[in-house]
Design a protein around this motif. Structure first.
Motif, PDB file in Angstrom:
ATOM      1  N   LYS A  37      -0.176  -2.464   4.636  1.00 57.07           N
ATOM      2  CA  LYS A  37      -1.125  -2.299   5.740  1.00 57.07           C
ATOM      3  C   LYS A  37      -2.536  -2.088   5.199  1.00 57.07           C
ATOM      4  O   LYS A  37      -3.496  -2.669   5.717  1.00 57.07           O
ATOM      5  N   GLN A  38      -2.672  -1.321   4.152  1.00 56.91           N
ATOM      6  CA  GLN A  38      -3.987  -1.107   3.546  1.00 56.91           C
ATOM      7  C   GLN A  38      -4.503  -2.395   2.907  1.00 56.91           C
ATOM      8  O   GLN A  38      -5.653  -2.772   3.110  1.00 56.91           O
ATOM      9  N   ARG A  39      -3.675  -3.051   2.141  1.00 62.26           N
ATOM     10  CA  ARG A  39      -4.079  -4.261   1.413  1.00 62.26           C
ATOM     11  C   ARG A  39      -4.547  -5.365   2.357  1.00 62.26           C
ATOM     12  O   ARG A  39      -5.486  -6.093   2.058  1.00 62.26           O
ATOM     13  N   PHE A  40      -3.877  -5.512   3.512  1.00 61.15           N
ATOM     14  CA  PHE A  40      -4.192  -6.589   4.441  1.00 61.15           C
ATOM     15  C   PHE A  40      -4.969  -6.097   5.667  1.00 61.15           C
ATOM     16  O   PHE A  40      -5.090  -6.815   6.652  1.00 61.15           O
ATOM     17  N   SER A  41      -5.508  -4.885   5.581  1.00 64.93           N
ATOM     18  CA  SER A  41      -6.335  -4.303   6.649  1.00 64.93           C
ATOM     19  C   SER A  41      -5.651  -4.323   8.012  1.00 64.93           C
ATOM     20  O   SER A  41      -6.245  -4.688   9.023  1.00 64.93           O
ATOM     21  N   ILE A  42      -4.378  -3.935   8.032  1.00 63.75           N
ATOM     22  CA  ILE A  42      -3.620  -3.871   9.274  1.00 63.75           C
ATOM     23  C   ILE A  42      -3.786  -2.483   9.865  1.00 63.75           C
ATOM     24  O   ILE A  42      -3.525  -1.479   9.210  1.00 63.75           O
ATOM     25  N   ILE A  76       0.569 -12.440   4.123  1.00 65.70           N
ATOM     26  CA  ILE A  76       1.515 -11.545   3.434  1.00 65.70           C
ATOM     27  C   ILE A  76       2.632 -12.370   2.803  1.00 65.70           C
ATOM     28  O   ILE A  76       2.965 -12.193   1.628  1.00 65.70           O
ATOM     29  N   ILE A  77       3.197 -13.269   3.582  1.00 61.19           N
ATOM     30  CA  ILE A  77       4.295 -14.105   3.074  1.00 61.19           C
ATOM     31  C   ILE A  77       3.829 -14.905   1.864  1.00 61.19           C
ATOM     32  O   ILE A  77       4.521 -14.971   0.846  1.00 61.19           O
ATOM     33  N   HIS A  78       2.656 -15.517   1.965  1.00 58.86           N
ATOM     34  CA  HIS A  78       2.139 -16.320   0.847  1.00 58.86           C
ATOM     35  C   HIS A  78       1.948 -15.467  -0.407  1.00 58.86           C
ATOM     36  O   HIS A  78       2.366 -15.866  -1.495  1.00 58.86           O
ATOM     37  N   GLN A  79       1.324 -14.298  -0.265  1.00 64.29           N
ATOM     38  CA  GLN A  79       1.026 -13.461  -1.420  1.00 64.29           C
ATOM     39  C   GLN A  79       2.261 -12.913  -2.129  1.00 64.29           C
ATOM     40  O   GLN A  79       2.199 -12.588  -3.312  1.00 64.29           O
ATOM     41  N   PHE A  80       3.390 -12.839  -1.407  1.00 58.80           N
ATOM     42  CA  PHE A  80       4.611 -12.309  -2.011  1.00 58.80           C
ATOM     43  C   PHE A  80       5.653 -13.399  -2.250  1.00 58.80           C
ATOM     44  O   PHE A  80       6.813 -13.097  -2.506  1.00 58.80           O
ATOM     45  N   SER A  81       5.219 -14.646  -2.178  1.00 60.66           N
ATOM     46  CA  SER A  81       6.143 -15.761  -2.370  1.00 60.66           C
ATOM     47  C   SER A  81       5.983 -16.365  -3.765  1.00 60.66           C
ATOM     48  O   SER A  81       5.041 -16.041  -4.496  1.00 60.66           O
TER      49      SER A  81
END
Length: 141
Positions: free
Chosen positions: A7-12, A52-57
């Motif tokens: 949430k912090q990393r992606f400003s959620i 998120i999906i892209h960054q952890f794929s």
């Protein structure tokens, strides 16, 4: 990485069990080779989840291409999504790589696919089902 860290990393902003579940699901599908459909109301931040999906794929080093399908006319979006060969339509002087092919080994996020005409949605489904990068092609990803 915890849900709080994501949430912090992606400003959620926000906290609910539904939001945390959605973030957890995005993290779980990231290492898979699945096509993912993200649904929700306008303005809820759906565009963060493909990031998120892209960054952890495994595709994180490939391109990330985000396209608002509602911003293009039907004829233009087809040529942009699937590319075309020279002479495919009036004015097509040369071959053009489409977004599907350009995003190979990366992520293609198609926003607002519901704004596409139904005929275009059918073509999109056909390409996803066949796992090809071009319409009417045997070229496989």
């Amino acid at each position: 990485m915890s849900v709080t860290d994501l949430k912090q990393r992606f400003s959620i902003i926000g906290s609910s069990s539904a939001l945390e579940r959605a973030i957890d699901i995005a993290r779980q599908v990231a290492p898979t080779d699945l096509s993912v459909l993200i649904t929700g109301e306008s303005g809820t931040g759906k565009e963060v989840f493909p990031q998120i999906i892209h960054q952890f794929s495994l595709r994180k080093h490939g391109p990330y291409i985000a396209v608002n399908c509602g911003a293009f006319s039907e004829n233009l979006v087809e040529a942009e999504l699937f590319g075309h060969e020279a002479g495919a339509f009036t004015g097509a002087q040369g071959a053009r790589t489409g977004w599907f092919e350009a995003a190979q080994n990366g992520t293609l996020f198609l926003d607002e696919i519901g704004d596409l005409p139904l005929a275009m949605q059918v073509k999109l489904l056909r390409v996803l089902d066949r796992k090809s990068t071009r319409l009417n092609s045997s070229h496989v990803k």
